[in-house]
Design a protein around this motif. Structure first.
Motif, PDB file in Angstrom:
ATOM      1  N   VAL A 213     -51.997  84.342 -82.867  1.00 47.69           N
ATOM      2  CA  VAL A 213     -51.355  82.714 -82.711  1.00 47.69           C
ATOM      3  C   VAL A 213     -49.926  82.725 -82.892  1.00 47.69           C
ATOM      4  O   VAL A 213     -49.503  83.089 -83.923  1.00 47.69           O
ATOM      5  CB  VAL A 213     -52.315  81.805 -83.740  1.00 47.69           C
ATOM      6  CG1 VAL A 213     -51.366  80.364 -83.597  1.00 47.69           C
ATOM      7  CG2 VAL A 213     -53.793  81.747 -83.605  1.00 47.69           C
TER       8      VAL A 213
ATOM      9  N   ARG B 118     -55.802  72.309 -82.077  1.00 48.70           N
ATOM     10  CA  ARG B 118     -56.102  73.278 -81.468  1.00 48.70           C
ATOM     11  C   ARG B 118     -56.602  74.513 -82.325  1.00 48.70           C
ATOM     12  O   ARG B 118     -57.645  75.360 -81.885  1.00 48.70           O
ATOM     13  CB  ARG B 118     -54.728  74.007 -80.871  1.00 48.70           C
ATOM     14  CG  ARG B 118     -54.148  73.376 -79.740  1.00 48.70           C
ATOM     15  CD  ARG B 118     -53.338  74.175 -78.830  1.00 48.70           C
ATOM     16  NE  ARG B 118     -54.222  74.789 -77.947  1.00 48.70           N
ATOM     17  CZ  ARG B 118     -54.083  75.845 -77.109  1.00 48.70           C
ATOM     18  NH1 ARG B 118     -52.901  76.313 -77.298  1.00 48.70           N
ATOM     19  NH2 ARG B 118     -54.879  76.224 -76.305  1.00 48.70           N
TER      20      ARG B 118
ATOM     21  N   THR C 186     -52.717  81.976 -77.070  1.00 52.64           N
ATOM     22  CA  THR C 186     -52.681  80.525 -77.439  1.00 52.64           C
ATOM     23  C   THR C 186     -51.879  79.873 -76.278  1.00 52.64           C
ATOM     24  O   THR C 186     -51.360  78.781 -76.276  1.00 52.64           O
ATOM     25  CB  THR C 186     -52.149  80.041 -78.617  1.00 52.64           C
ATOM     26  OG1 THR C 186     -51.174  80.715 -79.169  1.00 52.64           O
ATOM     27  CG2 THR C 186     -53.487  80.084 -79.622  1.00 52.64           C
TER      28      THR C 186
ATOM     29  N   LEU D 188     -60.519  76.471 -81.814  1.00 57.41           N
ATOM     30  CA  LEU D 188     -60.485  77.976 -81.851  1.00 57.41           C
ATOM     31  C   LEU D 188     -61.486  78.100 -83.000  1.00 57.41           C
ATOM     32  O   LEU D 188     -62.588  79.016 -82.691  1.00 57.41           O
ATOM     33  CB  LEU D 188     -58.879  78.494 -82.618  1.00 57.41           C
ATOM     34  CG  LEU D 188     -58.003  78.605 -81.531  1.00 57.41           C
ATOM     35  CD1 LEU D 188     -56.731  79.066 -82.344  1.00 57.41           C
ATOM     36  CD2 LEU D 188     -58.372  79.480 -80.323  1.00 57.41           C
TER      37      LEU D 188
ATOM     38  N   VAL E  80     -49.553  75.900 -81.271  1.00 61.45           N
ATOM     39  CA  VAL E  80     -50.703  75.315 -81.950  1.00 61.45           C
ATOM     40  C   VAL E  80     -50.544  74.118 -82.557  1.00 61.45           C
ATOM     41  O   VAL E  80     -49.396  73.868 -83.244  1.00 61.45           O
ATOM     42  CB  VAL E  80     -51.727  76.372 -82.461  1.00 61.45           C
ATOM     43  CG1 VAL E  80     -52.057  77.237 -81.516  1.00 61.45           C
ATOM     44  CG2 VAL E  80     -51.009  76.898 -83.601  1.00 61.45           C
TER      45      VAL E  80
END
Length: 460
Positions: free
Chosen positions: A149, A158, A119, A162, A154
């Protein structure tokens, strides 16, 4: 109820390979020809035998914005996000070389983005990467598509992106929720932040959430780790990976920033493991094996219950044993009867791709003995038993004769209640399952040879 006492763990929890492969990656050699890989890719193109089964793909994203002192991964620490753009170009080039060799549209049933920090990539870069993969491969319905992650990188938007890209599983790197421990390892992430992200992921519909934990970090105590486990249990992730921290500052430079005096004593570390087992299983988690826990209705626990568990370089998996393409620096792949590993530095990785070569720098072509032992070890690690007649028929050997020396060495483990040796086969006991690595190690020819050499040199 105490599942495993510190005394039992001290006695049986031996250090050794994790057997995400056999032979293990430390056996790979530079004198390895890519022809084995290319031949298998060609066989896949023509759908020969098992080579037509779905692939697994691992993509290594090495970039991280900040350094976690415990980390032993291959990573590049940088705040310059523009460095990702040329790396994506080279990943695309690597994918192109693979598809040139095996054709477009090969089926994929498992994808894992690891790192580093996947990420770290921007939304547009993640879209670009997935577009390249989806153009080149056919992702089958019901597959496992996961991404690691870093909660610090994030937000809700976000996570939604994903999910939109097709990921159905998330793995959050938590390690420990205690603020003092986080400070000691240079990874500050408030528990409230992780809780919010887990709640968001559930709303979005991710099938499974994993949380990584590490015990044995600086400033940890059994009591502080109890608090972290309580907070994790309240989050109720479908899967939990519980790893032991190995302090090897001579091998991993970032670990030199950890003060050895702040590390818990060996006895405290064993106590943390024992209490973690109690806490997780009392909370309803199934011990899948080798650091992995899952809720009873999670696919991993179901596969364990039904004898369909498999193991690859990411650990335990529900996906059948299959060819694996490793993309990116240091990534490991498996094709047919060979393993391979990519260049570990960006410079070498880029240079090989610039010369239209797969960036493979080492590997191993497996012998028949390697293949037999791999099947045997994976049966122990995944199913906990080997049925002699079935194995004999599959490999055209007499198991009792082939492994006569190793089976005789299991007598001590049998007397201690870890295995049962029967006329029909080998069975790992429920207690033995917690120490299954020690059972598998007996059949590791390379490991036993190393031990024999060590004993011989000591005698001299």
């Amino acid at each position: 109820m105490s599942f495993l006492t510190p005394e039992l763990l001290t006695r049986f929890d031996v250090s050794g390979p994790r057997y995400t492969s056999y032979p293990t990656a430390d056996r790979f050699v530079e004198a390895f020809s890519q022809n084995d890989v290319l031949q298998t890719l060609g066989q896949r193109q023509h759908g020969i035998g098992q080579k037509s089964w779905p692939l697994s793909i691992y993509v290594h994203i090495p970039f991280c914005e900040s350094l976690c002192y415990y980390c032993a991964c291959n990573k590049i620490i940088t705040k310059h996000h523009e460095r990702a753009e040329p790396y994506l170009r080279y990943l695309s080039k690597e994918v192109e070389l693979y598809t040139n060799a095996m054709g477009m549209g090969q089926s994929v049933s498992q994808l894992h983005l690891g790192g580093g920090t996947p990420t770290f990539l921007s939304d547009s870069e993640l879209r670009e990467l997935m577009a390249v993969l989806k153009r080149s491969f056919s992702f089958v319905a019901g597959g496992e598509y996961s991404v690691e992650v870093d909660p610090r990188t994030v937000n809700d938007e976000r996570l939604a992106m994903l999910f939109e890209l097709g990921f159905n599983r998330l793995s959050f790197g938590v390690q420990d929720f205690d603020p003092e421990v986080q400070k000691a390892v240079h990874r500050i992430q408030p528990v409230e932040q992780v809780c919010a992200l887990v709640a968001s992921a559930r709303k979005l519909g991710f099938e499974s959430i994993n949380i990584d934990l590490i015990y044995g970090l600086p400033k940890q105590t059994p009591e502080s780790f109890d608090r972290t486990l309580k907070q994790v249990n309240e989050l109720r992730p479908e899967r939990i990976a519980l790893y032991a921290y190995a302090h090897l500052p001579e091998r991993f430079k970032p670990q030199r920033r950890i003060l050895a005096a702040e590390l818990p004593a060996a006895s405290s570390k064993i106590t943390m493991l024992s209490r973690s087992m109690d806490a997780l299983m009392n909370a309803g988690y199934v011990y899948v094996g080798m650091d992995h826990f899952a809720l009873p209705d999670d696919a991993l626990a179901v596969a364990k219950r039904q004898g369909r568990l498999h193991r690859n370089f990411q650990g335990y998996s529900t996906q059948p044993d299959c060819d694996l393409i490793g993309l990116g620096i240091s990534a490991i792949g498996r094709m047919g009867t060979s393993y391979s590993q990519n260049a570990k530095t960006m410079e070498e990785y880029v240079d090989m791709l610039d010369h239209n070569q797969l960036p493979i720098v080492k590997g191993l072509a497996l012998s028949r003995d390697d293949l037999i032992r791999r099947a045997w070890i994976m049966a122990i690690m995944c199913q906990g038993h080997v049925h002699y007649d079935v194995f004999n028929e599959a490999w055209l050997i007499d198991s009792k004769k082939y492994f006569a020396t190793e089976l005789s060495q299991l007598d001590s483990l049998q007397s201690q209640g870890l295995v049962e040796l029967m006329d029909s086969g080998l069975q790992v006991t429920p207690m033995g399952w917690f120490f299954v690595r020690g059972v598998a190690m007996v059949f590791d020819k390379y490991l036993q040879a190393d031990r024999n050499r060590t004993r011989f040199s000591k005698i001299i």
